[in-house]
Design an enzyme around this catalytic site. Structure first.
Site, PDB file in Angstrom:
ATOM      1  N   GLU A 196     -41.713  -9.528 -27.108  1.00 17.02           N
ATOM      2  CA  GLU A 196     -43.110  -9.803 -26.785  1.00 17.02           C
ATOM      3  C   GLU A 196     -43.320 -11.274 -26.441  1.00 17.02           C
ATOM      4  O   GLU A 196     -43.105 -12.145 -27.292  1.00 17.02           O
ATOM      5  CB  GLU A 196     -44.010  -9.445 -27.964  1.00 17.02           C
ATOM      6  CG  GLU A 196     -45.482  -9.728 -27.704  1.00 17.02           C
ATOM      7  CD  GLU A 196     -46.367  -9.411 -28.892  1.00 17.02           C
ATOM      8  OE1 GLU A 196     -47.599  -9.300 -28.697  1.00 17.02           O
ATOM      9  OE2 GLU A 196     -45.848  -9.278 -30.019  1.00 17.02           O
ATOM     10  N   GLU A 204     -54.651  -4.797 -31.666  1.00 11.68           N
ATOM     11  CA  GLU A 204     -54.135  -5.911 -32.477  1.00 11.68           C
ATOM     12  C   GLU A 204     -55.101  -7.081 -32.339  1.00 11.68           C
ATOM     13  O   GLU A 204     -54.842  -8.054 -31.628  1.00 11.68           O
ATOM     14  CB  GLU A 204     -52.723  -6.317 -32.051  1.00 11.68           C
ATOM     15  CG  GLU A 204     -52.076  -7.267 -33.054  1.00 11.68           C
ATOM     16  CD  GLU A 204     -50.733  -7.807 -32.593  1.00 11.68           C
ATOM     17  OE1 GLU A 204     -49.845  -7.970 -33.440  1.00 11.68           O
ATOM     18  OE2 GLU A 204     -50.582  -8.084 -31.392  1.00 11.68           O
TER      19      GLU A 204
END
Length: 254
Positions: free
Chosen positions: A138, A235
């Protein structure tokens, strides 16, 4: 459109099993988390079985957080620690039937860091493959994580290509990508073959997705048109009571 609650941020004031139950009560389709390792797997498995939710992903540990570490796999000379963290994550993921692991790179730069990251990712992919687990990387933005090794989707795509493992995928976090690169919907379409999971939060404050500079109704429409099959990860930082921030869940489900 289906959504996964990231329990690293949502209901973070509750024990992980209780947060799983809260996500079910709120109407989420799945859950994901950051670092569940202090919670016995039996407790997490029981909450998942009770709710019928699946834990979609978890992270490798950050390392020595007292020294500011935020991942280990791109740190030259720390291969033993990085691979121990990968082994720990795989064991926990297998125990709770989690299909993806985010391998955190850490704060590093340069050719040696690139070589260390690729080698550790190759190890992670080889260890995870027999269990049907995908390894995710990520890119993090330079504002929240200055000095983090992985910062852009293009850098991630190059790493994925060079490692060449079919179970190495990109975690496309719309929040981070918007801050670093923008052009979310074109990037989603172009990168779809290498994306393993999609996350989101408002920009620039990382709050619920019903505010800020990104029109998530449009973004999620594009994701739907892409035929994306799995829940998108919420998130974001609720800044208080998580339940009070969930108006978007019904509005953006489509």
């Amino acid at each position: 459109m289906k959504f996964s609650a990231n329990l690293g941020f949502l209901w973070a004031d509750r024990p992980l099993p209780d947060a799983i139950r809260a996500a079910k009560a709120a109407g989420f389709d799945a859950v994901e988390c950051h670092w569940p390792y202090e919670v016995p797997v039996e407790e997490v498995s029981a909450a998942l079985a009770e709710t019928g939710l699946r834990m979609l992903g978890l992270n490798t540990v950050r390392g020595n957080t007292a020294k500011g570490e935020n991942g280990l796999s791109a740190l030259p000379g720390r291969e033993d620690d990085a691979r121990a963290a990968i082994d720990q994550a795989i064991a926990y993921a297998v125990a709770i039937d989690t299909p993806s692991i985010h391998v955190m790179a850490g704060f590093a730069t340069g050719d040696a860091a690139s070589e260390a990251f690729r080698a550790n990712l190759s190890y992670a992919c080889a260890q995870a493959a027999p269990h049907g687990i995908s390894i995710l990387i990520e890119p993090l933005n330079r504002y929240d994580a200055p000095g983090y090794f992985l910062t852009t989707t293009e850098q991630a795509r190059e790493i994925i290509a060079r490692v060449g493992a079919p179970n190495l995928k990109l975690m496309f976090d719309c929040y981070h990508v918007q801050l670093m690169e923008g052009d979310l919907t074109h990037r989603l379409r172009a990168l779809q073959p290498v994306i393993g999971h999609i996350q989101f939060a408002s920009v620039p404050d990382r709050a619920a997705p019903d505010r800020g500079e990104v029109n998530y109704a449009h973004v999620f429409g594009v994701v739907r048109d892409m035929g994306w099959p799995t829940p998108l990860g919420a998130e974001y930082k609720p800044g208080g009571d998580t339940d009070a921030t969930l108006g978007w869940l019904k509005d953006l489900r489509g």
